[in-house]
Scaffold this active site. Structure first.
Site, mmCIF file in Angstrom:
data_model
loop_
_atom_site.group_PDB
_atom_site.id
_atom_site.type_symbol
_atom_site.label_atom_id
_atom_site.label_comp_id
_atom_site.label_asym_id
_atom_site.label_seq_id
_atom_site.Cartn_x
_atom_site.Cartn_y
_atom_site.Cartn_z
ATOM 1 N N HIS A 1 27.329 71.510 58.919
ATOM 2 C CA HIS A 1 25.905 71.438 59.239
ATOM 3 C C HIS A 1 25.176 70.609 58.200
ATOM 4 O O HIS A 1 25.762 70.238 57.164
ATOM 5 C CB HIS A 1 25.289 72.837 59.344
ATOM 6 C CG HIS A 1 25.486 73.686 58.135
ATOM 7 N ND1 HIS A 1 24.974 73.384 56.899
ATOM 8 C CD2 HIS A 1 26.170 74.835 57.954
ATOM 9 C CE1 HIS A 1 25.320 74.308 56.029
ATOM 10 N NE2 HIS A 1 26.068 75.204 56.640
HETATM 11 P P1 TYD Z 1 26.289 80.026 57.693
HETATM 12 O O1 TYD Z 1 25.371 79.236 56.806
HETATM 13 O O2 TYD Z 1 26.208 79.791 59.160
HETATM 14 O O3 TYD Z 1 27.783 79.829 57.197
HETATM 15 P P2 TYD Z 1 28.731 78.561 57.390
HETATM 16 O O4 TYD Z 1 27.836 77.405 57.688
HETATM 17 O O5 TYD Z 1 29.444 78.430 56.097
HETATM 18 O O6 TYD Z 1 29.666 78.877 58.487
HETATM 19 O O7 TYD Z 1 26.035 81.546 57.395
HETATM 20 C C1 TYD Z 1 26.757 82.571 58.030
HETATM 21 C C2 TYD Z 1 25.837 83.750 58.293
HETATM 22 O O8 TYD Z 1 25.298 84.256 57.069
HETATM 23 C C3 TYD Z 1 24.666 83.388 59.183
HETATM 24 O O9 TYD Z 1 24.575 84.365 60.207
HETATM 25 C C4 TYD Z 1 23.447 83.494 58.314
HETATM 26 C C5 TYD Z 1 23.874 84.331 57.159
HETATM 27 N N1 TYD Z 1 23.306 83.856 55.872
HETATM 28 C C6 TYD Z 1 22.201 84.495 55.332
HETATM 29 O O10 TYD Z 1 21.654 85.456 55.917
HETATM 30 N N2 TYD Z 1 21.709 84.068 54.120
HETATM 31 C C7 TYD Z 1 22.262 83.017 53.460
HETATM 32 O O11 TYD Z 1 21.791 82.655 52.347
HETATM 33 C C8 TYD Z 1 23.390 82.341 54.047
HETATM 34 C C9 TYD Z 1 24.023 81.155 53.381
HETATM 35 C C10 TYD Z 1 23.871 82.802 55.245
#
Ligand code: TYD
Length: 137
Positions: free
Chosen positions: A51
């Site tokens: 992303h």
């Molecule tokens: P995400 O950023 O989608 O992870 P990746 O891109 O590495 O797969 O985050 C996964 C989940 O965690 C998403 O449901 C949102 C939550 N999250 C938070 O609530 N706070 C945060 O600071 C982060 C990074 C994620």
């Protein structure tokens, strides 16, 4: 705001009792830290985080183990292998980044310039390319 990813070598105090490194905001990390999170228990070889962020800048450290961070500006991709805890990768906003090839038991520590905000994420690569070519990010 910087627009290029940058690998930053962190201070190291080598000691027979165990080594020590540290990071400071507005010094090694070129922004004020609003958020810190970590990724752990990643199955070996797994990928995460395909992303871009509109605003959030980040600084990534492989506290343990190794993984690759691929940073893509819509035209060129750069791969950074993080496998030492005394290096950090600064990733500006507006770049597509993916984390790949996690080693078993790796631990990724991430500092962010913004609080978590769902709307800050661009999760569709074609939308990212369009926003980038229009200069909107
Ligand atoms: P995400 O950023 O989608 O992870 P990746 O891109 O590495 O797969 O985050 C996964 C989940 O965690 C998403 O449901 C949102 C939550 N999250 C938070 O609530 N706070 C945060 O600071 C982060 C990074 C994620």
């Amino acid at each position: 705001m910087k627009v290029e990813p940058l690998l930053v070598e962190l201070p190291r105090f080598l000691d027979a009792r165990g080594n020590l490194s540290f990071v400071e905001q507005l010094n090694h990390i070129p922004f004020e830290i609003k958020r810190t999170y970590w990724i752990y228990d990643v199955p070996g070889g797994e990928s995460r985080g395909g992303h871009a962020y509109r605003k959030n800048q980040e600084f990534i450290v492989a506290l343990s183990g190794a993984f690759d961070v691929i940073v893509d500006d819509g035209q060129n991709k750069k791969k950074f292998t993080l496998n030492r805890s005394y290096y950090g990768l600064y990733v500006p906003a507006g770049l597509w980044r993916t984390m790949e090839n996690f080693s078993t038991n790796s631990l990724a520590l991430e500092f962010g310039s913004e609080h978590y905000c769902k709307e800050d994420y661009i999760r569709d690569y074609e939308q990212f390319k369009t926003l980038k070519s229009n200069g909107e990010i």
